[in-house]
Design a protein around this motif. Structure first.
Motif, mmCIF file in Angstrom:
data_model
loop_
_atom_site.group_PDB
_atom_site.id
_atom_site.type_symbol
_atom_site.label_atom_id
_atom_site.label_comp_id
_atom_site.label_asym_id
_atom_site.label_seq_id
_atom_site.Cartn_x
_atom_site.Cartn_y
_atom_site.Cartn_z
ATOM 1 N N UNK A 21 78.745 96.660 91.103
ATOM 2 C CA UNK A 21 79.967 96.384 91.540
ATOM 3 C C UNK A 21 79.706 95.173 92.641
ATOM 4 N N UNK A 22 78.238 94.631 92.901
ATOM 5 C CA UNK A 22 78.023 93.340 93.778
ATOM 6 C C UNK A 22 78.784 92.118 93.223
ATOM 7 N N UNK A 23 79.537 91.802 93.923
ATOM 8 C CA UNK A 23 80.308 90.391 93.447
ATOM 9 C C UNK A 23 79.350 89.536 94.309
ATOM 10 N N UNK A 24 78.808 88.377 93.472
ATOM 11 C CA UNK A 24 78.104 87.465 93.929
ATOM 12 C C UNK A 24 78.728 86.078 94.392
ATOM 13 N N UNK A 25 79.125 86.297 95.752
ATOM 14 C CA UNK A 25 79.852 85.254 96.199
ATOM 15 C C UNK A 25 78.322 84.048 96.382
ATOM 16 N N UNK A 26 78.952 83.003 96.987
ATOM 17 C CA UNK A 26 77.907 82.072 97.269
ATOM 18 C C UNK A 26 76.941 82.607 98.284
ATOM 19 N N UNK A 27 77.540 83.292 99.231
ATOM 20 C CA UNK A 27 76.808 83.776 100.143
ATOM 21 C C UNK A 27 75.684 84.785 99.772
ATOM 22 N N UNK A 28 76.253 85.893 98.795
ATOM 23 C CA UNK A 28 75.307 86.684 98.243
ATOM 24 C C UNK A 28 74.534 86.193 97.280
ATOM 25 N N UNK A 29 74.693 85.172 96.598
ATOM 26 C CA UNK A 29 73.694 84.530 95.785
ATOM 27 C C UNK A 29 72.620 84.054 96.700
ATOM 28 N N UNK A 30 72.977 83.372 97.640
ATOM 29 C CA UNK A 30 72.050 82.761 98.398
ATOM 30 C C UNK A 30 71.102 83.795 99.056
ATOM 31 N N UNK A 31 71.668 84.833 99.618
ATOM 32 C CA UNK A 31 70.820 85.992 100.305
ATOM 33 C C UNK A 31 70.164 86.550 99.215
ATOM 34 N N UNK A 32 70.456 86.822 97.881
ATOM 35 C CA UNK A 32 69.462 87.359 97.160
ATOM 36 C C UNK A 32 68.405 86.458 96.592
ATOM 37 N N UNK A 33 68.726 85.178 96.742
ATOM 38 C CA UNK A 33 67.544 84.225 96.324
ATOM 39 C C UNK A 33 66.632 84.159 97.122
ATOM 40 N N UNK A 34 66.944 84.082 98.368
ATOM 41 C CA UNK A 34 66.081 84.110 99.687
ATOM 42 C C UNK A 34 65.199 85.353 99.632
ATOM 43 N N UNK A 35 65.605 86.595 99.374
ATOM 44 C CA UNK A 35 65.014 87.655 99.526
ATOM 45 C C UNK A 35 63.965 87.963 98.270
ATOM 46 N N UNK A 36 64.455 87.403 97.059
ATOM 47 C CA UNK A 36 63.566 87.289 95.939
ATOM 48 C C UNK A 36 62.299 86.488 96.247
ATOM 49 N N UNK A 37 62.526 85.282 96.851
ATOM 50 C CA UNK A 37 61.278 84.348 97.263
ATOM 51 C C UNK A 37 60.603 85.075 98.195
ATOM 52 N N UNK A 38 61.059 85.769 99.276
ATOM 53 C CA UNK A 38 60.207 86.417 100.247
ATOM 54 C C UNK A 38 59.239 87.585 99.636
ATOM 55 N N UNK A 39 59.870 88.092 98.535
ATOM 56 C CA UNK A 39 59.231 89.206 97.771
ATOM 57 C C UNK A 39 58.096 88.452 97.132
#
Length: 266
Positions: A21-39
């Protein structure tokens, strides 16, 4: 009750952090992409946002998207002493009986990290509600965790999540050593009016229903009441569906939102 009436297979606005149910707003997409990069880079990330903006759900989505090469260790209540904090980490790293002596405990954590490295897996420490961390010592322990490394890479990643006041806490000069270790620093904002409409429709469709159940004037009032915070939107939408069901209303309009708004503690 209202699920069958509105054609849902499950509740569309549940409070649980289900990544479906995670709606990927522009902010959520950016947050997830940045966390993926950190990992991928095995670094330390700081993610902040208002209560109910979706930080915890993003962390679940992160776990689902990164695969078996990562071992996630979640700390949901960081109100711990430094020793308790390290013991929780050790237990999450599969140390069977973490030591109560710090020097032995650090040795157990080191051994566990090398064990995961030999398996080709990267541990990820996720600290939620980090604004509740009681003292500087735990931030020091988090910083020192990033010292576990080989010549070319760290042995783990760390994600710190919290409410906006966390930024104020760590802005103090004494936290400068910690801030220097933060590779990604991102703040998650509430949804816009347009994103609020998309959020409602998205969650209803995931639940098996259709889009458009909330009229434009209802969406406008929901946005004004909740200022775009997803958890608050969930509360308003759920109560609106219950009221609409009681009225046999095929469409949720602004009059229903007006009727329930005083019942909500938001």
């Amino acid at each position: 009750m209202y699920k069958t009436f509105y054609g849902f297979h499950e509740k569309p606005f549940s409070k649980t952090p289900d990544p479906r149910f995670l709606y990927m707003s522009a902010g959520h997409r950016e947050a997830l992409a940045r966390l993926q990069y950190v990992l991928e880079e095995r670094e330390l990330a700081l993610l902040t946002g208002e209560i109910g903006c979706g930080k915890t759900t993003i962390s679940r989505a992160l776990m689902d998207t990164m695969g078996d090469a990562y071992h996630f260790c979640f700390i949901f209540n960081p109100r711990l002493t430094a020793l308790e904090f390290l013991r929780v980490i050790a237990a999450n790293l599969d140390v069977e009986t973490p030591s109560t002596a710090k020097d032995c405990l650090l040795g157990e954590i080191t051994e566990a990290l090398y064990h995961f490295h030999d398996q080709g897996r990267c541990p990820v420490i996720v600290v939620d509600e980090a604004q509740l961390i009681p003292d500087r010592e735990i931030f020091d322990e988090i910083r020192l965790l990033t010292n576990f490394q080989l010549d070319d890479r760290n042995l783990l990643s760390v994600v710190i999540m919290g409410q906006p006041e966390l930024r104020k806490i760590i802005s103090a000069p004494l936290y400068e050593p910690f801030r220097q270790r933060v590779a990604i620093n991102y703040h998650l904002h509430p949804l816009s009016l347009e994103e609020t409409q998309e959020y409602l429709d998205f969650r209803m469709e995931v639940a098996g229903g259709g889009a458009g159940l909330f009229s434009p004037d209802a969406v406008q009032r929901i946005y004004e009441i909740t200022v775009g915070v997803p958890r608050k939107i969930n509360a308003v939408a759920t109560n609106a569906l219950l009221t609409g069901f009681g009225k046999d209303a095929a469409l949720i309009d602004a009059s229903i939102i007006e009727e329930i708004k005083d019942e909500l503690s938001i």
